[in-house]
Design a protein around this motif. Structure first.
Motif, PDB file in Angstrom:
ATOM      1  N   PRO A   2     139.502 -14.872  15.771  1.00  0.00           N
ATOM      2  CA  PRO A   2     138.441 -15.824  16.123  1.00  0.00           C
ATOM      3  C   PRO A   2     137.273 -15.139  16.832  1.00  0.00           C
ATOM      4  CG  PRO A   2     140.225 -15.990  17.693  1.00  0.00           C
ATOM      5  CD  PRO A   2     140.676 -15.020  16.631  1.00  0.00           C
ATOM      6  N   PRO A   3     136.151 -15.845  16.970  1.00  0.00           N
ATOM      7  CA  PRO A   3     134.985 -15.277  17.660  1.00  0.00           C
ATOM      8  C   PRO A   3     135.359 -14.769  19.057  1.00  0.00           C
ATOM      9  CG  PRO A   3     134.382 -17.314  16.580  1.00  0.00           C
ATOM     10  CD  PRO A   3     135.876 -17.195  16.469  1.00  0.00           C
ATOM     11  N   GLY A   4     134.816 -13.594  19.399  1.00  0.00           N
ATOM     12  CA  GLY A   4     135.038 -13.018  20.717  1.00  0.00           C
ATOM     13  C   GLY A   4     136.439 -12.473  20.927  1.00  0.00           C
ATOM     14  N   ALA A   5     137.200 -12.278  19.874  1.00  0.00           N
ATOM     15  CA  ALA A   5     138.596 -11.849  19.993  1.00  0.00           C
ATOM     16  C   ALA A   5     138.716 -10.480  20.662  1.00  0.00           C
ATOM     17  CB  ALA A   5     139.260 -11.807  18.624  1.00  0.00           C
ATOM     18  N   ARG A   6     139.799 -10.330  21.425  1.00  0.00           N
ATOM     19  CA  ARG A   6     140.181  -9.027  21.987  1.00  0.00           C
ATOM     20  C   ARG A   6     141.321  -8.512  21.126  1.00  0.00           C
ATOM     21  NH1 ARG A   6     143.968  -6.645  25.497  1.00  0.00           N
ATOM     22  NH2 ARG A   6     143.089  -4.790  26.485  1.00  0.00           N
ATOM     23  N   HIS A   7     141.144  -7.321  20.585  1.00  0.00           N
ATOM     24  CA  HIS A   7     142.137  -6.718  19.705  1.00  0.00           C
ATOM     25  C   HIS A   7     142.770  -5.555  20.481  1.00  0.00           C
ATOM     26  CE1 HIS A   7     142.844  -5.961  15.135  1.00  0.00           C
ATOM     27  NE2 HIS A   7     143.963  -5.932  15.827  1.00  0.00           N
ATOM     28  N   SER A   8     143.893  -5.833  21.154  1.00  0.00           N
ATOM     29  CA  SER A   8     144.508  -4.810  22.008  1.00  0.00           C
ATOM     30  C   SER A   8     145.389  -3.833  21.235  1.00  0.00           C
ATOM     31  CB  SER A   8     145.310  -5.459  23.138  1.00  0.00           C
ATOM     32  OG  SER A   8     146.332  -6.280  22.618  1.00  0.00           O
ATOM     33  N   VAL A   9     145.922  -4.260  20.083  1.00  0.00           N
ATOM     34  CA  VAL A   9     146.726  -3.372  19.246  1.00  0.00           C
ATOM     35  C   VAL A   9     146.222  -3.462  17.813  1.00  0.00           C
ATOM     36  CG1 VAL A   9     149.027  -2.861  18.317  1.00  0.00           C
ATOM     37  CG2 VAL A   9     148.782  -3.655  20.691  1.00  0.00           C
ATOM     38  N   SER A  10     145.908  -2.315  17.238  1.00  0.00           N
ATOM     39  CA  SER A  10     145.520  -2.202  15.838  1.00  0.00           C
ATOM     40  C   SER A  10     145.987  -0.829  15.394  1.00  0.00           C
ATOM     41  CB  SER A  10     144.003  -2.341  15.689  1.00  0.00           C
ATOM     42  OG  SER A  10     143.639  -2.252  14.328  1.00  0.00           O
ATOM     43  N   ALA A  11     147.147  -0.788  14.716  1.00  0.00           N
ATOM     44  CA  ALA A  11     147.769   0.507  14.441  1.00  0.00           C
ATOM     45  C   ALA A  11     148.586   0.486  13.161  1.00  0.00           C
ATOM     46  CB  ALA A  11     148.686   0.878  15.609  1.00  0.00           C
ATOM     47  N   ASN A  12     148.761   1.653  12.596  1.00  0.00           N
ATOM     48  CA  ASN A  12     149.653   1.818  11.465  1.00  0.00           C
ATOM     49  C   ASN A  12     151.072   1.609  11.978  1.00  0.00           C
ATOM     50  OD1 ASN A  12     151.178   2.719   9.283  1.00  0.00           O
ATOM     51  ND2 ASN A  12     149.805   4.424   8.829  1.00  0.00           N
ATOM     52  N   ALA A  13     151.854   0.796  11.292  1.00  0.00           N
ATOM     53  CA  ALA A  13     153.237   0.536  11.698  1.00  0.00           C
ATOM     54  C   ALA A  13     154.172   1.677  11.307  1.00  0.00           C
ATOM     55  CB  ALA A  13     153.720  -0.777  11.085  1.00  0.00           C
ATOM     56  N   SER A  14     153.690   2.600  10.482  1.00  0.00           N
ATOM     57  CA  SER A  14     154.512   3.711  10.009  1.00  0.00           C
ATOM     58  C   SER A  14     154.024   5.039  10.568  1.00  0.00           C
ATOM     59  CB  SER A  14     154.459   3.780   8.474  1.00  0.00           C
ATOM     60  OG  SER A  14     155.101   4.957   7.998  1.00  0.00           O
ATOM     61  N   THR A  15     154.957   5.923  10.845  1.00  0.00           N
ATOM     62  CA  THR A  15     154.595   7.277  11.276  1.00  0.00           C
ATOM     63  C   THR A  15     154.610   8.257  10.110  1.00  0.00           C
ATOM     64  OG1 THR A  15     156.894   7.748  11.845  1.00  0.00           O
ATOM     65  CG2 THR A  15     155.462   6.909  13.628  1.00  0.00           C
ATOM     66  N   THR A  16     154.962   7.753   8.908  1.00  0.00           N
ATOM     67  CA  THR A  16     155.054   8.654   7.756  1.00  0.00           C
ATOM     68  C   THR A  16     154.159   8.268   6.579  1.00  0.00           C
ATOM     69  OG1 THR A  16     156.940   7.421   6.860  1.00  0.00           O
ATOM     70  CG2 THR A  16     157.441   9.295   8.316  1.00  0.00           C
ATOM     71  N   GLU A  17     153.723   7.013   6.512  1.00  0.00           N
ATOM     72  CA  GLU A  17     152.915   6.535   5.389  1.00  0.00           C
ATOM     73  C   GLU A  17     151.560   6.051   5.880  1.00  0.00           C
ATOM     74  OE1 GLU A  17     153.873   6.675   2.182  1.00  0.00           O
ATOM     75  OE2 GLU A  17     155.760   7.603   2.843  1.00  0.00           O
ATOM     76  N   PRO A  18     150.485   6.233   5.107  1.00  0.00           N
ATOM     77  CA  PRO A  18     149.176   5.701   5.505  1.00  0.00           C
ATOM     78  C   PRO A  18     149.123   4.180   5.350  1.00  0.00           C
ATOM     79  CG  PRO A  18     149.037   6.697   3.336  1.00  0.00           C
ATOM     80  CD  PRO A  18     150.437   6.959   3.842  1.00  0.00           C
ATOM     81  N   ALA A  19     148.123   3.572   5.965  1.00  0.00           N
ATOM     82  CA  ALA A  19     147.899   2.125   5.828  1.00  0.00           C
ATOM     83  C   ALA A  19     146.397   1.884   5.685  1.00  0.00           C
ATOM     84  CB  ALA A  19     148.447   1.377   7.039  1.00  0.00           C
ATOM     85  N   ARG A  20     146.056   0.772   5.034  1.00  0.00           N
ATOM     86  CA  ARG A  20     144.646   0.412   4.846  1.00  0.00           C
ATOM     87  C   ARG A  20     144.492  -1.093   4.969  1.00  0.00           C
ATOM     88  NH1 ARG A  20     141.872   2.496  -0.367  1.00  0.00           N
ATOM     89  NH2 ARG A  20     141.489   4.244   1.019  1.00  0.00           N
ATOM     90  N   ILE A  21     143.432  -1.506   5.692  1.00  0.00           N
ATOM     91  CA  ILE A  21     143.074  -2.923   5.724  1.00  0.00           C
ATOM     92  C   ILE A  21     141.663  -3.089   5.192  1.00  0.00           C
ATOM     93  CG2 ILE A  21     144.603  -3.504   7.654  1.00  0.00           C
ATOM     94  CD1 ILE A  21     142.101  -3.620   9.458  1.00  0.00           C
ATOM     95  N   LEU A  22     141.408  -4.269   4.655  1.00  0.00           N
ATOM     96  CA  LEU A  22     140.071  -4.714   4.289  1.00  0.00           C
ATOM     97  C   LEU A  22     139.719  -5.796   5.289  1.00  0.00           C
ATOM     98  CD1 LEU A  22     137.590  -5.062   2.383  1.00  0.00           C
ATOM     99  CD2 LEU A  22     138.977  -6.745   1.145  1.00  0.00           C
ATOM    100  N   ALA A  23     138.640  -5.608   6.026  1.00  0.00           N
ATOM    101  CA  ALA A  23     138.193  -6.621   6.985  1.00  0.00           C
ATOM    102  C   ALA A  23     136.907  -7.240   6.470  1.00  0.00           C
ATOM    103  CB  ALA A  23     137.965  -6.003   8.363  1.00  0.00           C
ATOM    104  N   VAL A  24     136.884  -8.567   6.425  1.00  0.00           N
ATOM    105  CA  VAL A  24     135.689  -9.312   6.048  1.00  0.00           C
ATOM    106  C   VAL A  24     135.254 -10.063   7.291  1.00  0.00           C
ATOM    107  CG1 VAL A  24     134.716 -11.085   4.555  1.00  0.00           C
ATOM    108  CG2 VAL A  24     136.445  -9.495   3.659  1.00  0.00           C
ATOM    109  N   ILE A  25     134.008  -9.832   7.695  1.00  0.00           N
ATOM    110  CA  ILE A  25     133.499 -10.317   8.968  1.00  0.00           C
ATOM    111  C   ILE A  25     132.257 -11.169   8.735  1.00  0.00           C
ATOM    112  CG2 ILE A  25     132.634  -9.611  11.239  1.00  0.00           C
ATOM    113  CD1 ILE A  25     133.924  -6.744  10.306  1.00  0.00           C
ATOM    114  N   VAL A  26     132.236 -12.355   9.308  1.00  0.00           N
ATOM    115  CA  VAL A  26     131.044 -13.204   9.280  1.00  0.00           C
ATOM    116  C   VAL A  26     130.567 -13.292  10.729  1.00  0.00           C
ATOM    117  CG1 VAL A  26     130.090 -15.486   8.810  1.00  0.00           C
ATOM    118  CG2 VAL A  26     131.818 -14.512   7.275  1.00  0.00           C
ATOM    119  N   ALA A  27     129.312 -12.899  10.956  1.00  0.00           N
ATOM    120  CA  ALA A  27     128.772 -12.877  12.316  1.00  0.00           C
ATOM    121  C   ALA A  27     127.267 -13.091  12.283  1.00  0.00           C
ATOM    122  CB  ALA A  27     129.084 -11.546  12.988  1.00  0.00           C
ATOM    123  N   SER A  28     126.698 -13.312  13.444  1.00  0.00           N
ATOM    124  CA  SER A  28     125.246 -13.453  13.556  1.00  0.00           C
ATOM    125  C   SER A  28     124.568 -12.175  13.086  1.00  0.00           C
ATOM    126  CB  SER A  28     124.853 -13.731  15.009  1.00  0.00           C
ATOM    127  OG  SER A  28     125.356 -14.977  15.410  1.00  0.00           O
TER     128      SER A  28
END
Length: 141
Positions: free
Chosen positions: A105-131
């Motif tokens: 949600p707007p103004g969110a605090r994201h305290s953890v954003s991490a790959n859950a694996s120590t052996t495999e890569p990870a990728r996210i697609l973020a779509v953001i709507v903002a001023s």
């Protein structure tokens, strides 16, 4: 055209590469994440708003530093590859696997954003709507 993006979510301008927080876009940082812009488009039906899409690639064991998002930013994050640990505001820390998504949600605090694996890569697609022109991400010190 300039992408309205903050420190980690810096974007490439049509004429060249912008620098954000001392990191060139697409360069892996010490935290183990790499951000790449996909597009930014002003929304005709929502004057004053821009939709921005980025990918975030996490190296095995990689993470992003704790950060806050703009008060005007709504974010939809979709896991494209691997699995990602995420904690937004006071919600639980959750592992999202490829094909799953979460909302910030707007103004969110994201305290953890991490790959859950120590052996495999990870990728996210973020779509953001903002001023228009919003600084989408501010890292905590």
């Amino acid at each position: 055209m300039r992408f309205p993006i903050g420190r980690s979510f810096a974007a490439a301008a049509c004429a060249g590469l912008l620098l954000a927080g001392g990191y060139a876009l697409g360069q892996a940082k010490a935290g183990g994440d790499t951000v790449k812009p996909i597009f930014a488009q002003k929304l005709a039906t929502m004057p004053g708003k821009t939709m921005t899409a980025i990918t975030v690639d996490y190296a095995p064991g990689g993470s992003s530093a704790a950060h806050r998002h703009a008060d005007s930013a709504e974010i939809f994050a979709y896991v494209v590859q691997g699995a990602v640990r995420s904690k937004v505001n006071d919600g639980p820390e959750t592992v999202y696997k490829a094909g799953q998504f979460w909302y910030e949600p707007p103004g969110a605090r994201h305290s953890v954003s991490a790959n859950a694996s120590t052996t495999e890569p990870a990728r996210i697609l973020a779509v953001i709507v903002a001023s228009d022109g919003a600084n989408l991400t501010t890292f905590e010190k």
